[in-house]
Design an enzyme around this catalytic site. Structure first.
Site, PDB file in Angstrom:
ATOM      1  N   HIS A  80       0.792  -1.186   0.028  1.00 31.33           N
ATOM      2  CA  HIS A  80       0.023   0.006   0.003  1.00 31.33           C
ATOM      3  C   HIS A  80       0.598   1.359  -0.224  1.00 31.33           C
ATOM      4  O   HIS A  80       0.275   2.222   0.132  1.00 31.33           O
ATOM      5  CB  HIS A  80      -1.077  -0.068   1.074  1.00 31.33           C
ATOM      6  CG  HIS A  80      -1.972  -1.088   1.243  1.00 31.33           C
ATOM      7  ND1 HIS A  80      -2.593  -1.584   2.291  1.00 31.33           N
ATOM      8  CD2 HIS A  80      -2.331  -1.614   0.140  1.00 31.33           C
ATOM      9  CE1 HIS A  80      -3.267  -2.500   1.774  1.00 31.33           C
ATOM     10  NE2 HIS A  80      -3.511  -2.773   0.593  1.00 31.33           N
ATOM     11  N   ASP A 111      -1.054  -9.745  22.561  1.00 29.36           N
ATOM     12  CA  ASP A 111      -0.492  -8.557  22.307  1.00 29.36           C
ATOM     13  C   ASP A 111       0.794  -9.000  21.337  1.00 29.36           C
ATOM     14  O   ASP A 111       1.752  -9.748  21.915  1.00 29.36           O
ATOM     15  CB  ASP A 111       0.313  -7.618  23.577  1.00 29.36           C
ATOM     16  CG  ASP A 111       0.926  -6.544  23.063  1.00 29.36           C
ATOM     17  OD1 ASP A 111       0.370  -5.528  22.796  1.00 29.36           O
ATOM     18  OD2 ASP A 111       2.287  -6.709  23.013  1.00 29.36           O
ATOM     19  N   SER A 141      -2.933  -7.904  11.056  1.00 25.14           N
ATOM     20  CA  SER A 141      -3.928  -7.753   9.924  1.00 25.14           C
ATOM     21  C   SER A 141      -5.333  -8.349  10.169  1.00 25.14           C
ATOM     22  O   SER A 141      -5.397  -9.536  10.744  1.00 25.14           O
ATOM     23  CB  SER A 141      -3.323  -8.172   8.526  1.00 25.14           C
ATOM     24  OG  SER A 141      -4.167  -7.925   7.476  1.00 25.14           O
TER      25      SER A 141
END
Length: 252
Positions: free
Chosen positions: A125, A242, A200
């Site tokens: 991206h 995490d 993601s």
């Protein structure tokens, strides 16, 4: 059911030890501990600055002005961010030769800042830390764009070489995906025997197709993400802790 943190680290360690070619695929979640909010969550970047679509950017000076105003508003997040534990862990695997490179949906340049060579970071991206002319591909640093923007009272500058539109080097909504980056990402994905999707949501296509491609090609698949994804059912290991805590043992 996702394993507890200790079990998750142990299982991930076993997969890493057995792998020959580890390909990480990263999303916004790996950078949240660096002070960069994700995009979709409440308080995310898009709740504060709505994205400008590519066709609007091309068609309207006002849209170009708004796009750059929104980009400069993000300087407090992107400008001061430094790589986190997840970035450093992946950089360690790269330096050890366990990982040939990283495929990322992120635009923050933090994988490069962690020490991974730019040629080994495939940015699906783009990158928000510099700008490009859409016509002649000349690179512009953001400080220069900001100077021109402020000096003109908030008008997006044009390229001094060809008068083309200058845009941050990111892929906007409605803009074509970078052909070469997609080709390299597919090549890297098909070379993996362990594919690790990190941070993601795996909802943005076509980028989200790479974990599936890897799994269908015989790679072991790990998904490390705070929330469930649609690919959890086919993964060999799903971790919902995490990211920095999980990957901390691999930080040099």
């Amino acid at each position: 059911m996702a394993p507890d943190l200790s079990t998750a680290r142990t299982r991930l360690g076993e997969l890493i030890a057995a792998a020959q070619r580890i390909v990480p695929f990263t999303g916004a979640g790996i950078s949240t501990e660096c002070g960069i909010p994700d995009f979709r969550s409440p308080g995310g970047l898009w709740t504060r600055n709505a994205p400008v679509y590519f066709d609007e950017f091309i068609a309207s000076q006002a849209a170009r002005n708004e796009c750059w105003r929104g980009r400069f508003a993000l300087d407090s997040a992107f400008g001061t961010a430094r790589p986190g534990r997840g970035h450093h862990a992946l950089a360690a695997l790269w330096r050890e030769g366990k990982s040939p490179g990283v495929i990322t949906q992120n635009i923050d340049n933090l994988h490069q800042a962690s020490g991974i060579d730019d040629s080994c970071v495939i940015e699906l991206h783009g990158n928000t830390t510099y700008a490009l002319c859409l016509d002649c591909d000349t690179r512009f640093e953001l400080d220069w764009v900001r100077e021109q923007f402020d000096a003109s009272g908030g008008e997006a500058p044009a390229c001094p070489r060809c008068h083309g539109f200058i845009k941050s080097a990111t892929v906007s909504f409605g803009q074509a995906m970078p052909v070469e980056a997609m080709r390299r990402a597919e090549q890297l994905t098909l070379s993996a025997d362990l594919f690790v999707a990190i941070g993601s949501s795996l909802v943005v296509w076509p980028a989200a197709g790479f974990p599936l491609m890897a799994q269908q090609n015989g790679a072991r698949l790990v998904i490390l993400n705070r929330d469930p994804t649609e690919f959890d059912a086919i993964a060999d290991l799903v971790i919902r802790h995490d990211i920095g805590d999980v990957l901390a043992p691999w930080v040099e």
